[in-house]
Motif scaffolding. Structure first.
Motif, PDB file in Angstrom:
ATOM      1  N   ARG A   1      10.070   1.819   6.993  1.00 48.06           N
ATOM      2  CA  ARG A   1      10.162   3.003   7.849  1.00 48.06           C
ATOM      3  C   ARG A   1       8.961   3.932   7.621  1.00 48.06           C
ATOM      4  O   ARG A   1       8.324   4.404   8.563  1.00 48.06           O
ATOM      5  CB  ARG A   1      11.478   3.729   7.518  1.00 48.06           C
ATOM      6  CG  ARG A   1      11.711   4.986   8.286  1.00 48.06           C
ATOM      7  CD  ARG A   1      12.144   4.685   9.679  1.00 48.06           C
ATOM      8  NE  ARG A   1      12.516   5.890  10.414  1.00 48.06           N
ATOM      9  CZ  ARG A   1      12.226   6.082  11.694  1.00 48.06           C
ATOM     10  NH1 ARG A   1      11.563   5.156  12.359  1.00 48.06           N
ATOM     11  NH2 ARG A   1      12.610   7.167  12.302  1.00 48.06           N
ATOM     12  N   ILE A   2       8.673   4.186   6.345  1.00 44.53           N
ATOM     13  CA  ILE A   2       7.553   5.078   6.017  1.00 44.53           C
ATOM     14  C   ILE A   2       6.242   4.459   6.523  1.00 44.53           C
ATOM     15  O   ILE A   2       5.375   5.146   7.073  1.00 44.53           O
ATOM     16  CB  ILE A   2       7.452   5.312   4.478  1.00 44.53           C
ATOM     17  CG1 ILE A   2       8.794   5.799   3.910  1.00 44.53           C
ATOM     18  CG2 ILE A   2       6.322   6.270   4.140  1.00 44.53           C
ATOM     19  CD1 ILE A   2       9.180   7.198   4.279  1.00 44.53           C
TER      20      ILE A   2
ATOM     21  N   ILE B   1      13.769   9.915   7.695  1.00 46.97           N
ATOM     22  CA  ILE B   1      13.059   9.058   6.730  1.00 46.97           C
ATOM     23  C   ILE B   1      13.880   8.662   5.506  1.00 46.97           C
ATOM     24  O   ILE B   1      13.543   7.677   4.860  1.00 46.97           O
ATOM     25  CB  ILE B   1      11.697   9.627   6.272  1.00 46.97           C
ATOM     26  CG1 ILE B   1      11.854  10.927   5.504  1.00 46.97           C
ATOM     27  CG2 ILE B   1      10.732   9.772   7.433  1.00 46.97           C
ATOM     28  CD1 ILE B   1      10.585  11.243   4.691  1.00 46.97           C
ATOM     29  N   LEU B   2      14.932   9.402   5.178  1.00 44.68           N
ATOM     30  CA  LEU B   2      15.664   8.961   3.974  1.00 44.68           C
ATOM     31  C   LEU B   2      17.054   9.581   3.879  1.00 44.68           C
ATOM     32  O   LEU B   2      17.379  10.556   4.560  1.00 44.68           O
ATOM     33  CB  LEU B   2      14.860   9.258   2.698  1.00 44.68           C
ATOM     34  CG  LEU B   2      14.385  10.676   2.398  1.00 44.68           C
ATOM     35  CD1 LEU B   2      15.506  11.538   1.805  1.00 44.68           C
ATOM     36  CD2 LEU B   2      13.246  10.626   1.402  1.00 44.68           C
TER      37      LEU B   2
ATOM     38  N   ILE C   1       0.851  -1.197   0.000  1.00 41.45           N
ATOM     39  CA  ILE C   1       0.000   0.000   0.000  1.00 41.45           C
ATOM     40  C   ILE C   1       0.886   1.246   0.000  1.00 41.45           C
ATOM     41  O   ILE C   1       0.715   2.168  -0.797  1.00 41.45           O
ATOM     42  CB  ILE C   1      -0.921   0.010   1.247  1.00 41.45           C
ATOM     43  CG1 ILE C   1      -1.918  -1.142   1.164  1.00 41.45           C
ATOM     44  CG2 ILE C   1      -1.637   1.349   1.391  1.00 41.45           C
ATOM     45  CD1 ILE C   1      -2.691  -1.383   2.459  1.00 41.45           C
ATOM     46  N   VAL C   2       1.885   1.228   0.889  1.00 47.65           N
ATOM     47  CA  VAL C   2       2.742   2.410   1.020  1.00 47.65           C
ATOM     48  C   VAL C   2       3.646   2.553  -0.207  1.00 47.65           C
ATOM     49  O   VAL C   2       3.841   3.660  -0.721  1.00 47.65           O
ATOM     50  CB  VAL C   2       3.544   2.341   2.338  1.00 47.65           C
ATOM     51  CG1 VAL C   2       4.605   3.417   2.386  1.00 47.65           C
ATOM     52  CG2 VAL C   2       2.593   2.486   3.522  1.00 47.65           C
ATOM     53  N   GLU C   3       4.165   1.447  -0.692  1.00 43.07           N
ATOM     54  CA  GLU C   3       5.007   1.515  -1.905  1.00 43.07           C
ATOM     55  C   GLU C   3       4.211   2.135  -3.062  1.00 43.07           C
ATOM     56  O   GLU C   3       4.707   3.002  -3.778  1.00 43.07           O
ATOM     57  CB  GLU C   3       5.485   0.114  -2.281  1.00 43.07           C
ATOM     58  CG  GLU C   3       6.418   0.112  -3.477  1.00 43.07           C
ATOM     59  CD  GLU C   3       6.709  -1.304  -3.941  1.00 43.07           C
ATOM     60  OE1 GLU C   3       7.498  -1.992  -3.267  1.00 43.07           O
ATOM     61  OE2 GLU C   3       6.158  -1.723  -4.977  1.00 43.07           O
ATOM     62  N   ASN C   4       2.950   1.691  -3.213  1.00 43.60           N
ATOM     63  CA  ASN C   4       2.115   2.261  -4.288  1.00 43.60           C
ATOM     64  C   ASN C   4       1.924   3.759  -4.095  1.00 43.60           C
ATOM     65  O   ASN C   4       1.913   4.520  -5.061  1.00 43.60           O
ATOM     66  CB  ASN C   4       0.735   1.584  -4.315  1.00 43.60           C
ATOM     67  CG  ASN C   4       0.812   0.183  -4.867  1.00 43.60           C
ATOM     68  OD1 ASN C   4       1.825  -0.217  -5.445  1.00 43.60           O
ATOM     69  ND2 ASN C   4      -0.244  -0.583  -4.687  1.00 43.60           N
TER      70      ASN C   4
ATOM     71  N   LYS D   1       3.547   5.918   9.148  1.00 45.14           N
ATOM     72  CA  LYS D   1       2.142   6.123   8.734  1.00 45.14           C
ATOM     73  C   LYS D   1       1.160   5.332   9.587  1.00 45.14           C
ATOM     74  O   LYS D   1       0.089   5.803   9.918  1.00 45.14           O
ATOM     75  CB  LYS D   1       1.971   5.709   7.270  1.00 45.14           C
ATOM     76  CG  LYS D   1       2.195   6.863   6.321  1.00 45.14           C
ATOM     77  CD  LYS D   1       1.440   6.665   5.027  1.00 45.14           C
ATOM     78  CE  LYS D   1       0.111   7.340   5.034  1.00 45.14           C
ATOM     79  NZ  LYS D   1       0.008   8.619   4.410  1.00 45.14           N
ATOM     80  N   PHE D   2       1.523   4.078   9.879  1.00 51.41           N
ATOM     81  CA  PHE D   2       0.552   3.189  10.539  1.00 51.41           C
ATOM     82  C   PHE D   2       0.957   2.763  11.943  1.00 51.41           C
ATOM     83  O   PHE D   2       0.326   1.881  12.529  1.00 51.41           O
ATOM     84  CB  PHE D   2       0.336   1.929   9.681  1.00 51.41           C
ATOM     85  CG  PHE D   2      -0.288   2.201   8.339  1.00 51.41           C
ATOM     86  CD1 PHE D   2      -1.513   2.833   8.245  1.00 51.41           C
ATOM     87  CD2 PHE D   2       0.351   1.825   7.168  1.00 51.41           C
ATOM     88  CE1 PHE D   2      -2.091   3.081   7.012  1.00 51.41           C
ATOM     89  CE2 PHE D   2      -0.221   2.070   5.931  1.00 51.41           C
ATOM     90  CZ  PHE D   2      -1.444   2.697   5.849  1.00 51.41           C
TER      91      PHE D   2
END
Ligand code: DAH
Length: 341
Positions: free
Chosen positions: A313-314, A281-282, A109-112, A318-319
């Motif tokens: 990580r993202i 984050i990056l 989901i996050v990759e998309n 997020k969740f």
């Protein structure tokens, strides 16, 4: 004795009046009219007694009679067949049997989402192999043999060929793009990567990254910052702040690490941001001229920026997923929480 024509007429009436009450009735009818010694056969045998000049007409009558006897039998037979095929009546108003709907994996989901955000500003998706050679994973990225930066990325080697490794980062896809694509390039490269780590809540032997690369004339650090700022606001919301800290990566110069203001506490301090108000984050930077030279790109003419982020990580941010192991345990109680996303 009635004539053949008269006999046919009488039997025709009998057939037209026939209506079987049971399969046995119909079977009796069959034997009586169509059986080996039945009426149709019997009347057929009488045609020879008809005077020659009436024989043609009698033959036609006989054929029509035979057809009537057969069709009547067949239509009752079909009716019986249909009624035995019919099961109990179906109540179409009852609710159906529910089919459980699967869920997308949270990492997907996050990759998309990440890919979608960059596609909106003209990045296209590129992928590379998970089994890489030393050149694309390390050496061409300005990380030659014995470079200390390799220490942090110990991985799995393929015993058939010591030159092959399970890639340690998606930066290897940058190398493959620069090797094969004409400039300018603007790509986003999602994929699975591997490291030789002991599995715990915070580390795993495989995880996912998303790499970005933009090489063109006149690409500057300002472009990098603005692009990543756009990404952060799309992903985490307008109010999110960013900061860049100087860092080191062999394949970028200058290099930076980017933090965002903590999305859980808004900067006040909580467990996620370890009470600093910021979460990293990056990694990112301007593509090192050595790397461009490795792919015969004139670093006086072309510049570029690159960045790489961990999808886990993202997703964690997020969740609020606190344990990396949850992603690969296949526990449906975990996965179901992402239903419909
Ligand atoms: N490959 C780095 C890592 O796995 C992440 C990274 C940092 C990628 C900076 C980049 C970059 O493209 O410019 O730790």
């Amino acid at each position: 004795m009635p004539s053949l024509q008269e006999q046919i007429q009488i039997h025709e009436q009998e057939i037209k009046a026939f209506n079987p009450a049971s399969p046995a009735d119909l079977e009796n009818y069959r034997i009586r009219f169509l059986g080996a010694k039945g009426i149709v056969k019997e009347l057929g045998g009488e045609i020879k007694n008809v005077p020659a000049e009436q024989r043609k007409e009698a033959g036609q009558l006989l054929n029509a009679f035979k057809k009537l006897a057969e069709d009547t039998y067949q239509s009752y037979k079909d009716q019986q067949q249909q009624s035995t095929n019919k099961g109990p009546a179906v109540d179409i108003t009852l609710p159906g049997t529910p089919l459980p709907i699967g869920t997308r994996h949270p990492l997907r989901i996050v990759e998309n989402q990440i890919v979608g955000i960059f596609e909106k500003i003209g990045f296209s998706v590129a992928t590379g192999p998970e089994i890489e050679d030393d050149w694309h994973n390390f050496t061409s990225l300005n990380m030659p043999q014995h470079h200390p930066a390799r220490d942090m990325q110990d991985t799995f080697y393929v015993s058939q060929n010591p030159d092959w490794v399970l890639r340690t980062h998606t930066s290897s896809t940058q190398a493959r793009i620069l090797e094969t694509q004409p400039l300018p390039v603007r790509v986003i490269c999602p994929g699975r990567v591997y490291r030789n780590e002991t599995i715990s809540a915070r580390a795993h032997c495989f995880f996912h990254q998303c790499e970005g690369l933009y090489v063109d004339k006149d690409v500057s650090f300002a472009d990098l910052k603005q692009t990543l700022y756009y990404f952060v606001t799309e992903m985490f919301g307008e109010e999110t702040k960013v900061r860049f800290r100087p860092s080191y990566f062999p394949f970028t110069e200058p290099s930076a690490e980017m933090d965002i203001s903590c999305t859980v506490c808004g900067g006040k301090g909580c467990n996620l941001c370890k009470h600093t108000g910021w979460v990293e984050i990056l990694g990112c930077g301007m593509v090192h001229p050595n790397m461009l030279r490795n792919f015969n790109i004139d670093s006086e003419v072309y510049t570029g920026f690159a960045f790489g982020m961990g999808v886990e990580r993202i997703t964690q941010i997020k969740f609020q997923v606190n344990d990396l192991r949850l992603y690969s345990q296949n526990d449906v109680r975990f996965l179901r929480q992402f239903q419909g996303l």
